[in-house]
Design an enzyme around this catalytic site. Structure first.
Site, PDB file in Angstrom:
ATOM      1  CB  CYS A 282      45.221  23.480   3.688  1.00 50.58           C
ATOM      2  SG  CYS A 282      45.978  23.395   2.778  1.00 50.58           S
ATOM      3  NE  ARG A 311      53.879  28.879   4.306  1.00 46.87           N
ATOM      4  CZ  ARG A 311      53.677  28.240   3.697  1.00 46.87           C
ATOM      5  NH1 ARG A 311      55.511  27.384   2.989  1.00 46.87           N
ATOM      6  NH2 ARG A 311      52.709  27.613   3.185  1.00 46.87           N
ATOM      7  CD  GLN A 329      50.812  28.290  -0.583  1.00 45.84           C
ATOM      8  OE1 GLN A 329      49.561  28.298   0.181  1.00 45.84           O
ATOM      9  NE2 GLN A 329      51.312  27.692  -0.113  1.00 45.84           N
ATOM     10  CG  ASP A 331      46.545  26.317  -2.264  1.00 43.73           C
ATOM     11  OD1 ASP A 331      46.925  25.249  -2.328  1.00 43.73           O
ATOM     12  OD2 ASP A 331      47.178  25.997  -0.929  1.00 43.73           O
ATOM     13  CG  HIS A 333      42.487  23.122  -1.419  1.00 43.14           C
ATOM     14  ND1 HIS A 333      42.527  24.195  -0.923  1.00 43.14           N
ATOM     15  CD2 HIS A 333      43.737  21.900  -1.007  1.00 43.14           C
ATOM     16  CE1 HIS A 333      43.662  24.160  -0.079  1.00 43.14           C
ATOM     17  NE2 HIS A 333      44.613  23.744  -0.094  1.00 43.14           N
ATOM     18  CE  LYS A 413      57.435  16.669  -0.823  1.00 42.49           C
ATOM     19  NZ  LYS A 413      58.245  18.230  -1.175  1.00 42.49           N
ATOM     20  CG  HIS A 459      46.602  19.970  -0.520  1.00 40.17           C
ATOM     21  ND1 HIS A 459      46.385  21.243   0.927  1.00 40.17           N
ATOM     22  CD2 HIS A 459      47.086  18.614  -0.046  1.00 40.17           C
ATOM     23  CE1 HIS A 459      46.170  20.367   1.713  1.00 40.17           C
ATOM     24  NE2 HIS A 459      46.951  19.374   1.205  1.00 40.17           N
TER      25      HIS A 459
HETATM   26 ZN    ZN Z   1      46.571  23.317   0.100  1.00 44.01          ZN
END
Ligand code: ZN
Ligand code: ZN
Length: 590
Positions: A282, A311, A329, A331, A333, A413, A459
């Protein structure tokens, strides 16, 4: 959904009660040697963590004995009886049990009374319930395995022994579950990955994946498919740095909320950590947003990244490629105006279904998690966002469940829960509205009126973690990946040396057509070679003997056991390419 939730709750109560029966049986069998720590119900059954005194070691070999004792307790039909007692009294009741004392100290600190539950009048445990009325209500149970587990999941604490078990309302359901468990063991992605030379693990990089050539081909196909889909849907692909400054993570709040899982980095000239490896994409993405002024005309702005994140998961939490410490990930946005949120959410949901369809995974249900007690953002903004999400659920008629108060503090979410062929559910995609980061980073856009506003930030991940998603797929299809993902799509088996030359021509032709093919030139018998190809789950085995050389053909054998017989090479190439291009889940006529 309501009925299912009630059934789930009832099952949870039964499993939790069964865990009490397990504890009681253990203490009866080894009096004074078992120190009961804790044990909850899980969505698959229950577990119980305990410490032992002296050199007592409990193993799976003890299960028949423990199960027999549990049956006795069930047969006696002891009542579960709740009692509220002062903490002082509870401390005496559980004297010598440091784990219960720790709970009690916390209860005392909160100024609450302690609740205990008696099973009959000899066994008591610190627990708030709820439980069944009596032990006799437990019908079908089974102990499954023993493992080590740290007290409260922290490696700083003592390693305890954990017994896993499960129970069901009927023996039939229990047997079905045990059969599926057996099947799941056979399909364990770690076993398949090793056997097929796709990936491995090494203590040199704890809980991280070494992708071998064939496994990496699969990962590349997963990336490629993701890129194809996102390009078509007008996403921009970006790539942000792996390491960002501590200041950035402060700004996004990660150092307050995520620090324990972050790999902190000390740059050579620094005295204390000043950088961190990204645990999420992010922050980097947001900085690209901020790199120039944005206008409503750019919206919806969709930026995606196949970002490698790290992580630090506790060693008890990591699991093969399903949960490594380093993963990708997928991901993205989405920045948009409040008016665009509904449409964008629907588009992401459609995209999720498209992707899951491609892999043959079915949705079990969607979960909407709403505003928790502690949250940022105004009432108005939360209400508006949640209303939109509820409306989306209504309009799309997707089976769902609402988790009131369980959203993140920064926004509500959606989570997708998928079903696999063994009836297990997996949480994959998440679509998260975020009110915090646009504030933290002071994101702006120019409205049609020329004023400045904060954009809405969404996200979303589809795979979640690409590695984890692949792990789910591998177990779902027991390693029989759809042909477009399979590292070796066809293998040529010349029967004798005499057919090698023609086989090489066939191989060259297949490669030229973009089909991933190889040849088995070993001097093994044909049946041995066929067996080898089947074990490696190769979709097509092309057998070439004298007859095939003469007729300029290949004898086609499919992974599903079908023998398609002699076919011309152009026929095979056309079929294989069709199956690959359409991302078919089956092969010819299957
Ligand atoms: Zn994000
Ligand atoms: Zn309990």
């Amino acid at each position: 959904m309501r009925k299912k939730q009630d059934e789930d709750k009832q099952l949870e109560i039964m499993r939790h009660s069964c865990e009490h029966v397990l504890t009681q049986a253990m203490i009866k069998l080894w009096p004074g040697q078992i120190i009961a720590a804790m044990g909850p119900a899980t969505d698959q059954g229950f577990y119980f963590d305990f410490d032992t005194k002296g050199d007592l070691k409990i193993s799976e070999a003890d299960f028949p004995k423990i199960e027999a004792e549990m049956k006795k307790i069930i047969k006696k039909d002891f009542l579960f009886r709740k009692e509220k007692i002062p903490v002082k009294k509870a401390q005496k009741l559980f004297a010598g049990n440091s784990y219960k004392q720790e709970w009690l100290a916390e209860i005392q600190e909160k100024g609450q009374g302690s609740i205990v539950f008696w099973t009959g009048d000899k066994f008591v445990d610190l627990c708030t319930g709820p439980h069944l009325k009596s032990t006799g209500e437990i019908e079908a149970f089974k102990l499954l395995s023993v493992a080590g587990a740290y007290w409260r999941g922290s490696e700083k604490n003592k390693m305890l022994t954990r017994i896993y078990g499960t129970c069901f309302p009927t023996h039939k359901e229990l047997d079905e579950y045990l059969n599926k468990l057996e099947e799941a063991k056979k399909r364990d992605h770690r076993k398949i990955g090793k056997q097929l030379d796709w990936f491995s693990f090494h203590p040199a990089a704890p809980a991280d994946i070494f992708w071998h050539h064939k496994g990496w081909i699969i990962m590349r196909e997963m990336y490629q498919y993701w890129r194809e889909v996102h390009q078509r849907k007008n996403y921009q692909e970006v790539r942000t740095p792996e390491i960002l400054t501590r200041k950035t993570w402060d700004q996004s709040g990660h150092t307050s909320f995520f620090l324990e899982k972050m790999y902190r980095v000390l740059s050579p000239e620094a005295k204390e950590w000043d950088l961190a490896i990204k645990p999420m994409n992010c922050d980097g993405g947001i900085l690209i947003y901020k790199s120039k002024p944005r206008s409503y005309k750019d919206f919806p702005l969709k930026m995606g990244e196949l970002g490698v994140v790290h992580r630090y998961e506790a060693s008890g939490e990591t699991l093969g490629i399903l949960r490594p410490r380093e993963f990708t990930q997928d991901d993205a946005h989405i920045y948009c105006t409040p008016d665009q949120v509904k449409d964008e959410l629907k588009k992401v949901i459609d995209l999720c279904f498209e992707v899951y369809d491609t892999f043959g995974l079915k949705l079990d249900h969607l979960e909407l998690s709403t505003r928790p007690e502690k949250s940022i953002g105004s009432d108005e903004i939360w209400e508006r966002a949640e209303n939109i999400m509820r409306q989306v659920l209504k309009e799309t008629k997707i089976p769902h469940q609402i988790n009131e108060g369980e959203g993140a503090f920064y926004g509500p979410k959606f989570d997708f829960h998928l079903n696999d062929s063994l009836d297990r559910t997996w949480q994959c995609a998440t679509i998260q509205l975020d009110f915090a980061q646009p504030e933290n980073f002071e994101l702006e856009y120019t409205t049609a009126k020329g004023t400045k506003e904060r954009p809405v930030m969404i996200h979303r991940v589809l795979y979640g973690s690409v590695e984890r998603f692949l792990g789910i797929i591998i177990e779902d299809c027991a390693g029989n990946l759809p042909i477009w993902l399979t590292p070796v799509q066809a293998r040529i088996l010349p029967i004798t040396e005499k057919q090698v030359k023609y086989s090489q021509e066939v191989l060259a032709q297949l490669k030229k057509e973009g089909i991933r093919a190889e040849m088995d030139e070993s001097s093994q018998t044909l049946s041995y070679k066929i067996r080898g190809g089947q074990l490696e789950k190769i979709p097509f085995l092309l057998i070439i003997g004298e007859k095939e050389v003469e007729a300029k053909q290949v004898a086609v054998r499919q992974r599903d056991g079908q023998d398609l017989g002699g076919k011309s090479l152009p026929w095979f190439i056309k079929k294989a390419k069709e199956l690959i291009k359409s991302k078919s889940l089956g092969l010819v006529n299957s």
